[in-house]
Design a protein around this motif. Structure first.
Motif, PDB file in Angstrom:
ATOM      1  N   LYS A  70      33.416  34.488  29.855  1.00  0.00           N
ATOM      2  CA  LYS A  70      33.447  33.186  29.170  1.00  0.00           C
ATOM      3  C   LYS A  70      32.072  32.536  29.064  1.00  0.00           C
ATOM      4  CE  LYS A  70      36.601  32.097  32.229  1.00  0.00           C
ATOM      5  NZ  LYS A  70      36.961  33.455  32.706  1.00  0.00           N
ATOM      6  N   ARG A  71      31.111  32.976  29.899  1.00  0.00           N
ATOM      7  CA  ARG A  71      29.749  32.416  29.902  1.00  0.00           C
ATOM      8  C   ARG A  71      29.771  30.918  30.219  1.00  0.00           C
ATOM      9  NH1 ARG A  71      28.209  37.583  30.274  1.00  0.00           N
ATOM     10  NH2 ARG A  71      27.976  38.678  28.279  1.00  0.00           N
ATOM     11  N   ILE A  72      30.704  30.508  31.056  1.00  0.00           N
ATOM     12  CA  ILE A  72      30.857  29.086  31.369  1.00  0.00           C
ATOM     13  C   ILE A  72      29.607  28.507  32.021  1.00  0.00           C
ATOM     14  CG2 ILE A  72      32.061  27.483  32.931  1.00  0.00           C
ATOM     15  CD1 ILE A  72      33.591  28.000  30.413  1.00  0.00           C
ATOM     16  N   ARG A  73      28.975  29.233  32.917  1.00  0.00           N
ATOM     17  CA  ARG A  73      27.823  28.688  33.642  1.00  0.00           C
ATOM     18  C   ARG A  73      26.625  28.436  32.717  1.00  0.00           C
ATOM     19  NH1 ARG A  73      31.261  31.481  35.933  1.00  0.00           N
ATOM     20  NH2 ARG A  73      32.126  30.982  37.983  1.00  0.00           N
ATOM     21  N   PRO A  74      26.197  29.400  31.901  1.00  0.00           N
ATOM     22  CA  PRO A  74      25.108  29.077  30.972  1.00  0.00           C
ATOM     23  C   PRO A  74      25.492  28.002  29.963  1.00  0.00           C
ATOM     24  CG  PRO A  74      25.911  31.319  30.617  1.00  0.00           C
ATOM     25  CD  PRO A  74      26.513  30.849  31.895  1.00  0.00           C
ATOM     26  N   ILE A  75      26.735  28.006  29.515  1.00  0.00           N
ATOM     27  CA  ILE A  75      27.153  26.984  28.554  1.00  0.00           C
ATOM     28  C   ILE A  75      27.147  25.606  29.196  1.00  0.00           C
ATOM     29  CG2 ILE A  75      29.065  26.176  27.108  1.00  0.00           C
ATOM     30  CD1 ILE A  75      29.755  29.133  26.587  1.00  0.00           C
ATOM     31  N   LEU A  76      27.518  25.510  30.457  1.00  0.00           N
ATOM     32  CA  LEU A  76      27.443  24.225  31.165  1.00  0.00           C
ATOM     33  C   LEU A  76      26.002  23.724  31.232  1.00  0.00           C
ATOM     34  CD1 LEU A  76      29.933  24.671  34.143  1.00  0.00           C
ATOM     35  CD2 LEU A  76      30.004  22.832  32.437  1.00  0.00           C
ATOM     36  N   ALA A  77      25.056  24.620  31.475  1.00  0.00           N
ATOM     37  CA  ALA A  77      23.650  24.213  31.513  1.00  0.00           C
ATOM     38  C   ALA A  77      23.203  23.692  30.151  1.00  0.00           C
ATOM     39  CB  ALA A  77      22.776  25.393  31.953  1.00  0.00           C
ATOM     40  N   ASP A 114      33.283  43.069  43.909  1.00  0.00           N
ATOM     41  CA  ASP A 114      34.294  44.088  43.608  1.00  0.00           C
ATOM     42  C   ASP A 114      34.178  45.329  44.491  1.00  0.00           C
ATOM     43  OD1 ASP A 114      35.438  42.570  41.570  1.00  0.00           O
ATOM     44  OD2 ASP A 114      34.195  43.474  39.997  1.00  0.00           O
ATOM     45  N   LEU A 115      33.096  45.459  45.226  1.00  0.00           N
ATOM     46  CA  LEU A 115      32.845  46.668  46.012  1.00  0.00           C
ATOM     47  C   LEU A 115      33.919  46.892  47.080  1.00  0.00           C
ATOM     48  CD1 LEU A 115      28.989  46.275  46.475  1.00  0.00           C
ATOM     49  CD2 LEU A 115      30.114  48.194  45.307  1.00  0.00           C
ATOM     50  N   PRO A 116      34.149  48.163  47.470  1.00  0.00           N
ATOM     51  CA  PRO A 116      35.155  48.462  48.498  1.00  0.00           C
ATOM     52  C   PRO A 116      34.934  47.709  49.807  1.00  0.00           C
ATOM     53  CG  PRO A 116      34.474  50.470  47.407  1.00  0.00           C
ATOM     54  CD  PRO A 116      33.567  49.395  46.894  1.00  0.00           C
ATOM     55  N   SER A 117      33.682  47.444  50.153  1.00  0.00           N
ATOM     56  CA  SER A 117      33.393  46.741  51.409  1.00  0.00           C
ATOM     57  C   SER A 117      33.678  45.245  51.319  1.00  0.00           C
ATOM     58  CB  SER A 117      31.927  46.947  51.796  1.00  0.00           C
ATOM     59  OG  SER A 117      31.075  46.513  50.749  1.00  0.00           O
ATOM     60  N   MET A 118      33.951  44.755  50.107  1.00  0.00           N
ATOM     61  CA  MET A 118      34.285  43.335  49.936  1.00  0.00           C
ATOM     62  C   MET A 118      35.712  43.213  49.413  1.00  0.00           C
ATOM     63  SD  MET A 118      30.569  41.715  48.894  1.00  0.00           S
ATOM     64  CE  MET A 118      31.156  40.026  48.997  1.00  0.00           C
ATOM     65  N   ASP A 119      35.901  42.925  48.119  1.00  0.00           N
ATOM     66  CA  ASP A 119      37.267  42.722  47.624  1.00  0.00           C
ATOM     67  C   ASP A 119      37.953  44.003  47.150  1.00  0.00           C
ATOM     68  OD1 ASP A 119      37.280  40.078  48.214  1.00  0.00           O
ATOM     69  OD2 ASP A 119      37.053  39.363  46.153  1.00  0.00           O
ATOM     70  N   ASN A 120      37.175  45.066  46.961  1.00  0.00           N
ATOM     71  CA  ASN A 120      37.732  46.374  46.610  1.00  0.00           C
ATOM     72  C   ASN A 120      38.610  46.303  45.362  1.00  0.00           C
ATOM     73  OD1 ASN A 120      38.097  49.137  46.882  1.00  0.00           O
ATOM     74  ND2 ASN A 120      39.861  48.922  48.243  1.00  0.00           N
ATOM     75  N   ASP A 121      38.059  45.748  44.289  1.00  0.00           N
ATOM     76  CA  ASP A 121      38.798  45.632  43.029  1.00  0.00           C
ATOM     77  C   ASP A 121      38.502  46.816  42.116  1.00  0.00           C
ATOM     78  OD1 ASP A 121      40.495  43.355  42.942  1.00  0.00           O
ATOM     79  OD2 ASP A 121      38.733  42.065  42.945  1.00  0.00           O
ATOM     80  N   ASP A 122      39.540  47.247  41.391  1.00  0.00           N
ATOM     81  CA  ASP A 122      39.404  48.378  40.477  1.00  0.00           C
ATOM     82  C   ASP A 122      39.086  47.956  39.050  1.00  0.00           C
ATOM     83  OD1 ASP A 122      39.991  50.073  42.569  1.00  0.00           O
ATOM     84  OD2 ASP A 122      42.119  50.242  42.054  1.00  0.00           O
ATOM     85  N   PHE A 123      39.432  46.709  38.701  1.00  0.00           N
ATOM     86  CA  PHE A 123      39.249  46.258  37.317  1.00  0.00           C
ATOM     87  C   PHE A 123      38.569  44.892  37.273  1.00  0.00           C
ATOM     88  CE2 PHE A 123      42.818  49.191  37.178  1.00  0.00           C
ATOM     89  CZ  PHE A 123      42.478  50.004  36.100  1.00  0.00           C
ATOM     90  N   ARG A 124      37.790  44.700  36.231  1.00  0.00           N
ATOM     91  CA  ARG A 124      37.108  43.429  35.980  1.00  0.00           C
ATOM     92  C   ARG A 124      37.009  43.267  34.466  1.00  0.00           C
ATOM     93  NH1 ARG A 124      35.864  38.848  38.624  1.00  0.00           N
ATOM     94  NH2 ARG A 124      35.337  40.080  40.469  1.00  0.00           N
ATOM     95  N   ARG A 125      37.523  42.160  33.954  1.00  0.00           N
ATOM     96  CA  ARG A 125      37.504  41.901  32.503  1.00  0.00           C
ATOM     97  C   ARG A 125      38.136  43.035  31.710  1.00  0.00           C
ATOM     98  NH1 ARG A 125      31.317  39.508  32.796  1.00  0.00           N
ATOM     99  NH2 ARG A 125      31.891  37.443  33.583  1.00  0.00           N
ATOM    100  N   GLY A 126      39.204  43.597  32.286  1.00  0.00           N
ATOM    101  CA  GLY A 126      39.962  44.630  31.592  1.00  0.00           C
ATOM    102  C   GLY A 126      39.347  46.008  31.609  1.00  0.00           C
ATOM    103  N   LYS A 127      38.254  46.187  32.337  1.00  0.00           N
ATOM    104  CA  LYS A 127      37.578  47.478  32.402  1.00  0.00           C
ATOM    105  C   LYS A 127      37.421  47.899  33.857  1.00  0.00           C
ATOM    106  CE  LYS A 127      33.877  47.861  29.864  1.00  0.00           C
ATOM    107  NZ  LYS A 127      32.536  47.545  29.289  1.00  0.00           N
ATOM    108  N   LEU A 146      44.448  38.367  32.791  1.00  0.00           N
ATOM    109  CA  LEU A 146      43.343  38.202  33.741  1.00  0.00           C
ATOM    110  C   LEU A 146      42.260  39.258  33.590  1.00  0.00           C
ATOM    111  CD1 LEU A 146      45.423  37.429  36.982  1.00  0.00           C
ATOM    112  CD2 LEU A 146      44.366  35.792  35.417  1.00  0.00           C
ATOM    113  N   GLY A 147      42.611  40.423  33.051  1.00  0.00           N
ATOM    114  CA  GLY A 147      41.651  41.521  32.980  1.00  0.00           C
ATOM    115  C   GLY A 147      41.455  42.211  34.316  1.00  0.00           C
ATOM    116  N   LYS A 148      42.309  41.871  35.291  1.00  0.00           N
ATOM    117  CA  LYS A 148      42.289  42.493  36.615  1.00  0.00           C
ATOM    118  C   LYS A 148      43.666  42.310  37.215  1.00  0.00           C
ATOM    119  CE  LYS A 148      40.402  38.286  38.715  1.00  0.00           C
ATOM    120  NZ  LYS A 148      39.301  37.718  39.518  1.00  0.00           N
ATOM    121  N   ASN A 149      43.910  42.922  38.345  1.00  0.00           N
ATOM    122  CA  ASN A 149      45.232  42.852  38.945  1.00  0.00           C
ATOM    123  C   ASN A 149      45.518  41.456  39.489  1.00  0.00           C
ATOM    124  OD1 ASN A 149      45.770  45.577  38.460  1.00  0.00           O
ATOM    125  ND2 ASN A 149      44.763  46.209  40.357  1.00  0.00           N
ATOM    126  N   PRO A 150      46.746  40.936  39.276  1.00  0.00           N
ATOM    127  CA  PRO A 150      47.113  39.634  39.853  1.00  0.00           C
ATOM    128  C   PRO A 150      47.549  39.776  41.307  1.00  0.00           C
ATOM    129  CG  PRO A 150      48.936  40.511  38.560  1.00  0.00           C
ATOM    130  CD  PRO A 150      47.794  41.498  38.427  1.00  0.00           C
TER     131      PRO A 150
END
Length: 296
Positions: free
Chosen positions: A45-52, A85-98, A235-239
């Motif tokens: 969404k680019r929310i952070r740069p758009i907020l700036a 997303d790394l296995p040592s942290m949240d270990n997520d398989d998907f981000r933004r649908g990829k 969400l583009g990732k698992n709920p």
């Protein structure tokens, strides 16, 4: 104003700048640059740069170097997602649908891509060609804001609090402290950096800081709700990943409906803090409302 059109227009501008300043995937080391671009240009969404940008517009100026300042926040945000997303942290398989970065390039390359993006954020804010015309004292202040919001006292500190809270019976105050830092501090930095770049007065900066802190909280509450109510397609990732990791969230304390109400209260308070600004701050007001109405 039509906030959807505004966000889409600004997103195109941000994406164009990111594409221009990020090393081409064909430039050695090619795998590193390919990995960086894979996550940085994967949408979002680019929310952070758009907020700036919106914060600068609220002060009614178009300061030199604004796009570099704004996009430095997206470099920080993207690096944090790769590492998160790394296995040592949240270990997520998907981000933004990829597939997440480490699923495509391996853990080591994902770590290094994140490191490179983090470093490039400060490169953007210090490059003479991108920051030409910016007062040097103001430029140093902008770099310090970015470091404070993203480092041990900001986002990274919040990530540490988050990891330490997993599978623990934390109270609401502890949860709010986690998200004040993990999510809120980079959003706070985005708004403040836009305002500082535009030469905001002390009062304007104080009002915008309060606004940013309120929408940062609303953003995280909305994320927590979406993690419970959203689908993988939205969400583009698992709920439901928060519950699986033993994380307490705002719906844990308030329920889904109560959490939504709390987020709406944060948004109303944020908008109230902009009462001294005219129509030039309407994008900030509408972004606040958008935060709790989004589906991802």
């Amino acid at each position: 104003m039509n906030i959807k059109d505004y966000l889409e227009h600004k997103q195109v501008e941000v994406d164009r700048f990111l594409d221009q300043v990020t090393p081409a995937a064909t430039l050695p080391p090619t795998t590193l640059h390919e990995s960086m671009r894979y996550s940085l240009m994967a949408g979002g969404k680019r929310i952070r740069p758009i907020l700036a940008i919106a914060a600068a517009e609220a002060v009614e100026t178009n300061p030199p170097g604004l796009m570099a300042v704004a996009c430095s926040l997206e470099f920080i945000h993207t690096y944090s997602l790769i590492h998160d997303d790394l296995p040592s942290m949240d270990n997520d398989d998907f981000r933004r649908g990829k597939p997440t970065n480490h699923k495509v390039y391996g853990d080591a390359m994902a770590i290094l891509a994140g490191d490179a993006l983090l470093t490039m954020a400060f490169d953007l804010c210090s490059r003479p060609d991108l920051m030409k015309g910016c007062d040097p004292t103001r430029q140093v202040r902008l770099i310090q804001e970015l470091a404070y919001g993203s480092g041990h006292a900001g986002m990274v500190g919040g990530q540490v609090f988050d990891i330490q809270a997993e599978n623990r019976d934390i109270d609401l105050a502890a949860l709010q402290n986690i998200h004040k830092h993990k999510t809120g501090m980079l959003i706070r930095a985005a708004v403040r950096m836009g305002a500082i770049a535009a030469g905001a007065t002390d009062r304007q900066l104080n009002d915008m800081t309060g606004y940013a802190e309120d929408i940062g909280l609303a953003f995280q509450v909305a994320d927590d709700v979406l993690n419970v109510t959203g689908t993988r397609e939205e969400l583009g990732k698992n709920p439901n990943t928060d519950a699986e990791r033993g994380k307490k969230t705002y719906p844990t304390f308030y329920g889904v409906d109560g959490a939504k109400k709390f987020a709406d209260e944060c948004v109303a308070r944020a908008i109230g803090r902009l009462s001294s600004f005219g129509q030039s701050a309407d994008p900030l007001r509408e972004i606040a409302r958008y935060i709790t109405s989004r589906k991802n």
